[in-house]
Scaffold this motif. Structure first.
Motif, short mmCIF file in Angstrom:
data_model
loop_
_atom_site.label_atom_id
_atom_site.label_comp_id
_atom_site.label_asym_id
_atom_site.label_seq_id
_atom_site.Cartn_x
_atom_site.Cartn_y
_atom_site.Cartn_z
N SER A 155 0.84 -1.31 -0.20
CA SER A 155 0.00 -0.01 0.10
C SER A 155 0.73 1.17 -0.04
CB SER A 155 -1.03 -0.06 1.16
OG SER A 155 -0.13 -0.14 2.46
N ARG A 156 2.02 1.09 0.88
CA ARG A 156 2.81 2.19 1.01
C ARG A 156 3.60 2.68 -0.68
NH1 ARG A 156 7.52 2.55 5.03
NH2 ARG A 156 5.74 1.88 6.34
N LYS A 157 4.11 1.65 -1.17
CA LYS A 157 4.58 1.69 -2.53
C LYS A 157 3.83 1.99 -3.66
CE LYS A 157 6.22 -2.67 -2.42
NZ LYS A 157 7.14 -3.94 -2.55
N ASP A 158 2.46 1.47 -3.66
CA ASP A 158 1.60 1.95 -4.49
C ASP A 158 1.24 3.71 -4.30
OD1 ASP A 158 1.38 -0.18 -5.91
OD2 ASP A 158 -0.47 -0.83 -4.72
N ALA A 159 1.19 4.14 -2.91
CA ALA A 159 0.94 5.35 -2.70
C ALA A 159 2.21 6.21 -3.32
CB ALA A 159 0.50 5.66 -1.20
N ALA A 160 3.20 5.81 -3.12
CA ALA A 160 4.29 6.65 -3.57
C ALA A 160 4.51 6.81 -5.02
CB ALA A 160 5.78 5.98 -3.09
N LEU A 161 4.07 5.53 -5.90
CA LEU A 161 3.95 5.52 -7.13
C LEU A 161 2.71 6.72 -7.86
CD1 LEU A 161 4.40 1.59 -7.77
CD2 LEU A 161 5.92 3.39 -8.55
N ASP A 162 1.92 6.62 -6.97
CA ASP A 162 0.76 7.41 -7.21
C ASP A 162 1.25 8.91 -7.18
OD1 ASP A 162 -2.06 8.38 -7.93
OD2 ASP A 162 -2.21 8.82 -5.86
N ASP B 137 11.75 13.01 -4.62
CA ASP B 137 10.92 13.81 -3.66
C ASP B 137 9.58 13.28 -3.47
OD1 ASP B 137 13.04 15.45 -3.37
OD2 ASP B 137 12.47 16.90 -4.31
N ALA B 138 8.83 12.76 -4.52
CA ALA B 138 7.52 12.55 -4.40
C ALA B 138 7.29 11.18 -3.72
CB ALA B 138 6.96 12.47 -5.72
N ALA B 139 8.35 10.03 -4.12
CA ALA B 139 8.45 8.79 -3.33
C ALA B 139 8.99 8.97 -1.82
CB ALA B 139 9.56 8.11 -3.87
N SER B 140 9.65 10.01 -1.64
CA SER B 140 10.18 10.21 -0.10
C SER B 140 8.71 11.00 0.68
CB SER B 140 11.15 11.23 -0.09
OG SER B 140 11.61 11.60 1.24
N SER B 141 8.10 11.56 -0.01
CA SER B 141 6.87 12.25 0.82
C SER B 141 5.77 11.24 1.15
CB SER B 141 6.31 13.57 -0.20
OG SER B 141 5.60 12.87 -1.30
N ALA B 142 6.07 10.08 0.51
CA ALA B 142 4.88 8.98 0.66
C ALA B 142 5.75 7.90 1.48
CB ALA B 142 4.34 8.37 -0.56
N GLY B 143 6.71 8.18 2.17
CA GLY B 143 7.23 7.41 3.20
C GLY B 143 8.35 6.46 2.57
N ILE B 144 8.83 6.65 1.47
CA ILE B 144 9.94 5.65 0.90
C ILE B 144 11.27 6.13 1.19
CG2 ILE B 144 10.81 4.71 -1.11
CD1 ILE B 144 8.06 3.50 -0.67
N GLY C 55 3.33 4.77 -17.64
CA GLY C 55 4.02 3.61 -17.37
C GLY C 55 3.92 3.59 -15.76
N ILE C 56 4.36 4.72 -14.97
CA ILE C 56 4.33 4.54 -13.56
C ILE C 56 2.94 3.75 -13.19
CG2 ILE C 56 4.35 5.80 -11.42
CD1 ILE C 56 6.10 7.77 -12.96
N ARG C 57 1.60 4.46 -13.64
CA ARG C 57 0.38 3.99 -13.22
C ARG C 57 0.25 2.51 -13.74
NH1 ARG C 57 -1.74 7.70 -10.80
NH2 ARG C 57 -1.93 9.75 -11.25
N ASP C 58 0.93 1.91 -14.72
CA ASP C 58 0.70 0.72 -14.99
C ASP C 58 1.52 -0.17 -13.87
OD1 ASP C 58 -0.91 0.87 -17.27
OD2 ASP C 58 0.52 0.25 -18.57
N VAL C 59 2.63 0.13 -13.63
CA VAL C 59 3.37 -0.50 -12.48
C VAL C 59 2.70 -0.53 -11.29
CG1 VAL C 59 5.59 -0.34 -10.97
CG2 VAL C 59 5.54 0.00 -13.44
N MET C 60 2.03 0.61 -10.82
CA MET C 60 1.31 0.54 -9.79
C MET C 60 -0.11 -0.41 -9.70
SD MET C 60 -0.83 3.87 -8.29
CE MET C 60 -2.24 3.94 -7.14
N SER C 61 -0.47 -0.67 -10.99
CA SER C 61 -1.57 -1.74 -11.08
C SER C 61 -1.15 -3.15 -10.94
CB SER C 61 -2.28 -1.54 -12.40
OG SER C 61 -1.54 -1.88 -13.42
#
Length: 441
Positions: free
Chosen positions: A25-32, A168-175, A86-92
């Motif tokens: 869930s945290r990885k997908d939030a970071a991808l989003d 920065d976006a990934a870090s903001s989501a806890g990565i 591409g990022i959203r496909d990885v998220m799915s």
């Protein structure tokens, strides 16, 4: 600078262990968050890319980079849309970390599980194509791998901008931000190649010479391909309208990339009808044709040299050869190709079957353009690269190429001496119905 880079890679190696256990869930939030950040920063990305394009024009003029490399450098809104998709496909995609590959009961209460896990710390070295950054970073994040990037100086502004936005976006989501490292100095490449204690897999993406240099100058395992010499064979039983369409797309849809066709093989039974039609289409699109002596008897083109059969043009150039049998075509492809992607156009599925079985390539297509050899088109979300290796991963490599496995044995105090020596109890070795107890978030 070198010391700082080595320290960053060491820190990334440590962070990759933390990343390997981050919940889905945290990885997908970071991808989003990464996809949204790219969309919001379009102007910054295009501004940075404009600087690289201006610099790139000077590098082309001075002969320091090729025209095909310059083409791969460009970013526009459509390419940003592709990065986001591409990022959203990885998220799915499903999270591969912790997947149970097999379970075997060695004995009652003694179960062996084969569990998928990240490779660990990756090094990605690439030329041009700044869109490699979101592709690789998204796949590494979802698969729980740390990554150190080293891009070409011709794309430095674009790479730096994309990397900062995404990290920065990934870090903001806890990565852990330390999981991702950008190496920029031209001298850093030697540091990358020497970091076999910290980098588990190297993925080079670029020209033949570039990839071969990486393969020959490191002790780190390398995933990649040194050349993309792809063929389309037009069989004697081909639908010639279909053949024209497939060959044209294979060559011109994006001639600068590794899955574009470089050699056209034509069965002598249809060469007289097919080649004039194909030549007319090539001429309309500005494709330079180089033919063997038999081709020159049918159409007026430049004579091919022996080295043309082993050349990746990466441009609007194609070599053409007439063959007398499917066996000759298969033999030629296996001798002169790079084991990347090769296609046959035919209505005879028995002949297609012979082609598929005989051609020793990572991707073998029937009645389809070689340009389909791509991680995104294969449903992998994106790709870390295309491999012509015969171990670990082959063809367009998505997350599965970033994974390895470990064995987890769960017992109840069993010891080997009970299973050794005369009269010892035997192993059951049967598939297990026991549920792996450590799965889930």
């Amino acid at each position: 600078m070198m010391t700082d880079i080595i320290a960053e890679v060491k820190a990334a190696k440590t962070a990759s262990i933390l990343l390997s256990s981050v919940p889905t869930s945290r990885k997908d939030a970071a991808l989003d968050a990464m996809a949204n950040a790219l969309d919001a920063a379009r102007e910054d990305i295009l501004r940075a890319n404009a600087i690289d394009l201006e610099k790139g024009r000077r590098l082309v003029d001075s002969g320091e980079i090729s025209a095909s490399m310059y083409k791969r450098l460009a970013i526009d809104d459509s390419k940003i849309d592709g990065m986001i998709a591409g990022i959203r496909d990885v998220m799915s995609l499903g999270d591969p970390v912790g997947e149970v590959m097999s379970a075997l009961d060695l004995d009652d209460g003694l179960t062996l599980y084969q569990i998928r896990c990240p490779i660990g710390m990756l090094g990605v070295i690439f030329e041009s194509r700044p869109d490699v950054v979101p592709q690789i970073m998204s796949l590494c994040l979802k698969s729980g791998n740390g990554v150190a990037f080293k891009g070409g100086r011709e794309a430095s502004e674009s790479i730096r901008t994309l990397f900062a936005i995404l990290r920065d976006a990934a870090s903001s989501a806890g990565i852990p931000a330390e999981s991702f490292v950008l190496m920029e100095s031209r001298d850093d490449i030697n540091a990358i190649l020497g970091l076999h204690d910290y980098i588990d897999l190297l993925i080079p993406r670029g020209s033949n010479d570039f990839v071969r240099y990486i393969q020959e100058n490191t002790r780190i395992p390398v995933l990649g391909h040194a050349a993309g010499i792809c063929h389309v064979y037009v069989d004697g039983d081909a639908d010639l309208d279909m053949a024209c369409s497939v060959v044209l797309d294979s060559k011109i849809q994006y001639p600068a990339v590794c899955n574009a066709a470089e050699t056209l093989l034509v069965d002598s039974r249809v060469a007289g009808d097919f080649l004039p039609r194909m030549a007319s289409l090539f001429e309309e699109k500005g494709v330079e044709m180089r033919g063997d002596p038999r081709t020159l008897e049918i159409i007026s083109v430049k004579e091919a040299r022996e080295e043309d059969w082993d050349t990746e043009y990466g441009d609007l150039t194609i070599s053409i050869r007439i063959v007398d049998s499917i066996e000759e075509a298969i033999g030629f492809i296996n001798s002169h190709g790079s084991h990347h992607t090769d296609a046959i156009v035919t209505r005879d599925m028995s002949r297609a079957s012979r082609f598929v079985a005989g051609v020793d390539s990572a991707d073998v297509f029937v009645n389809a353009s070689t340009r389909f050899a791509d991680g995104f088109r294969y449903g992998k979300g994106a790709e870390v690269g295309i491999s012509t290796n015969k171990i670990h991963a082959r063809g367009p490599v998505g997350m599965e190429g970033l994974m390895i496995y470990k064995y987890v044995l769960i017992g109840n105090g069993q010891v080997v001496r009970d299973y050794a020596g005369p009269g010892a109890k035997g192993f059951k070795h049967v598939p297990s119905s026991e549920i792996y107890p450590f799965g889930g978030e």
